[in-house]
Design an enzyme around this catalytic site. Structure first.
Site, PDB file in Angstrom:
ATOM      1  N   ASP A  43      89.110  69.842 -14.622  1.00  0.00           N
ATOM      2  CA  ASP A  43      88.716  70.237 -12.867  1.00  0.00           C
ATOM      3  C   ASP A  43      88.206  71.849 -12.434  1.00  0.00           C
ATOM      4  O   ASP A  43      87.708  72.359 -11.907  1.00  0.00           O
ATOM      5  CB  ASP A  43      90.392  70.348 -12.413  1.00  0.00           C
ATOM      6  CG  ASP A  43      91.374  71.664 -13.628  1.00  0.00           C
ATOM      7  OD1 ASP A  43      90.685  72.107 -14.694  1.00  0.00           O
ATOM      8  OD2 ASP A  43      91.902  72.611 -13.249  1.00  0.00           O
ATOM      9  N   GLU A  44      87.474  72.239 -13.709  1.00  0.00           N
ATOM     10  CA  GLU A  44      86.590  72.344 -13.220  1.00  0.00           C
ATOM     11  C   GLU A  44      85.266  72.759 -13.936  1.00  0.00           C
ATOM     12  O   GLU A  44      85.385  72.416 -15.071  1.00  0.00           O
ATOM     13  CB  GLU A  44      86.780  74.452 -13.388  1.00  0.00           C
ATOM     14  CG  GLU A  44      87.514  74.797 -14.979  1.00  0.00           C
ATOM     15  CD  GLU A  44      87.987  76.343 -15.112  1.00  0.00           C
ATOM     16  OE1 GLU A  44      87.012  76.994 -14.441  1.00  0.00           O
ATOM     17  OE2 GLU A  44      88.954  76.427 -15.863  1.00  0.00           O
ATOM     18  N   ASP A  90      85.795  75.855  -8.735  1.00  0.00           N
ATOM     19  CA  ASP A  90      87.011  75.170  -8.731  1.00  0.00           C
ATOM     20  C   ASP A  90      87.989  74.242  -8.481  1.00  0.00           C
ATOM     21  O   ASP A  90      88.357  74.924  -7.149  1.00  0.00           O
ATOM     22  CB  ASP A  90      88.378  76.660  -9.652  1.00  0.00           C
ATOM     23  CG  ASP A  90      89.210  77.010 -10.193  1.00  0.00           C
ATOM     24  OD1 ASP A  90      89.380  75.347 -11.267  1.00  0.00           O
ATOM     25  OD2 ASP A  90      89.688  78.103 -11.067  1.00  0.00           O
TER      26      ASP A  90
END
Length: 389
Positions: free
Chosen positions: A125-126, A31
């Site tokens: 983003d993860e 993350d």
């Protein structure tokens, strides 16, 4: 920045995570730390060290992301900009730049795929990674996670946090544990004990309303939840009970799915007080349009159908939808909803057609569906996380 990195075990292929014994696998959840805001601070030196919010600063604006400097004041994503500014008077607002975020995300994805083909992105983003069998033959999931966390800043000048465990649920919990720029490992035999110590709010899918209900039932931690049998949980939480029962014991059998097809992108908001007035409903819709469109851009999605969901205060639910007709063999635009203005226009039309409402509502939601399969090969965030507030 805080940094907690457990020591690797002596042998590179022996970090306590078996190859697949008993169905266990080696899962990493990565993350990025305050991703959108961190990209802005990276690209603009004047923003470094300052509280930054990505999003609109107008009266109807919504915070899409907040830097860690802003989070110290209580600023959070999905928060109205006026509230964020009140909490942090020195907050600097910047407009989102999704081209920059997508480019950074592509670089990060390349780092993941250097180690494993089994990458399940949840957003820009993860992502989850299954490294039970990694490309480089490293063997240790802990070591791979540390290498990834070294490679990402080397290529992007951004930091990431990672969780390592034997299933997706625990890996995601672990990645939150030592943020920012941290690493946490939960080994076999440790999952149930780790979960037992957590406040119930840390369980993904447990929002404020569910938390309140659980506290009324005497459930405040994972240990409290594990002490309730499945019959009790089904009585009080219905279909949500099976997930809660397994989660309290650190059990999650979901595989990492690198090619899941996204069916829709959306979000909904449950209100602390029922809303019935046309003006308040229109204002609320504008907030939801802003937040859901940010998710649509983040997912690089485009679709043909907008759906409005309303839950009345008697808990009955209605949905209304509008679709853009498909134009086979057309080279012209218009067959996709791929700009915010069109998405917003359809959403407003749906609300206007529903007014006046027969009862006040306690929830409103918007969804974009009937997606372009060519742009919909990334999975959405866990379904339980789609609630806005």
């Amino acid at each position: 920045m805080s940094r907690s990195v457990p020591q690797d075990p002596p042998a590179p292929d022996n970090d306590g995570l078996p190859e697949e014994a008993g169905g266990l696998r080696k899962i990493i959840h990565v993350d990025m730390d305050a991703f959108f805001a961190s990209v802005e601070q990276r690209d603009n030196p004047h923003l470094r060290g300052k509280p930054v919010a990505v999003g609109g600063s107008s009266g109807r604006g919504v915070v899409a992301a907040a830097s860690y400097e802003a989070r110290r004041f209580g600023v959070r994503s999905a928060m109205p900009s006026v509230t964020a500014k009140r909490l942090c008077p020195d907050l600097v607002f910047v407009k989102s730049r999704f081209d920059a975020y997508r480019e950074a995300s592509r670089q990060i994805r390349a780092v993941f795929e250097h180690h494993t083909p089994l990458v399940e992105p949840l957003s820009l983003d993860e992502a989850y990674l299954d490294v039970t069998e990694d490309r480089l033959g490293i063997g240790s999931a802990t070591r791979i996670a540390e290498l990834i966390r070294q490679e990402i800043p080397a290529k992007t000048r951004l930091t990431a946090s990672a969780g390592v465990s034997y299933n997706k649920f625990l890996a995601k919990l672990a990645s939150d544990q030592n943020k920012p720029d941290g690493l946490c490992v939960i080994r076999p035999g440790e999952g149930a004990d780790f979960v037992a110590t957590l406040p119930i709010r840390r369980f993904h899918g447990v929002g404020p309303k569910a938390e309140e209900k659980m506290k009324r039932l005497g459930i405040e931690t994972g240990a409290d939840l594990a002490a309730r049998d499945i019959a009790f949980l089904r009585t009080h939480f219905g279909s949500f009970a099976d997930y809660l029962f397994r989660a309290a014991r650190g059990i999650d059998l979901r595989p990492v799915r690198p090619h899941r097809i996204r069916k829709s992108v959306g979000g909904e908001r449950t209100f602390s007080q029922d809303i019935g007035g046309a003006g308040a409903l229109r204002d609320t819709l504008e907030d939801i349009i802003d937040i859901v469109w940010e998710r649509i851009e983040r997912a690089e999605a485009r679709g043909r159908t907008v759906t409005l969901k309303l839950k009345y205060n008697d808990f009955s639910i209605i949905t209304r939808a509008k679709s853009i007709p498909q134009r086979p063999h057309s080279s012209k635009g218009g067959e996709w909803i791929e700009d915010k203005a069109r998405f917003a226009r359809l959403a407003r039309e749906l609300l206007e057609e529903a007014l006046p409402l027969p009862l006040p509502i306690r929830l409103m939601g918007l969804t974009l569906s009937n997606l372009d399969r060519g742009k919909a090969d990334e999975p959405p965030r866990d379904e339980a996380q789609l609630s806005l507030l």
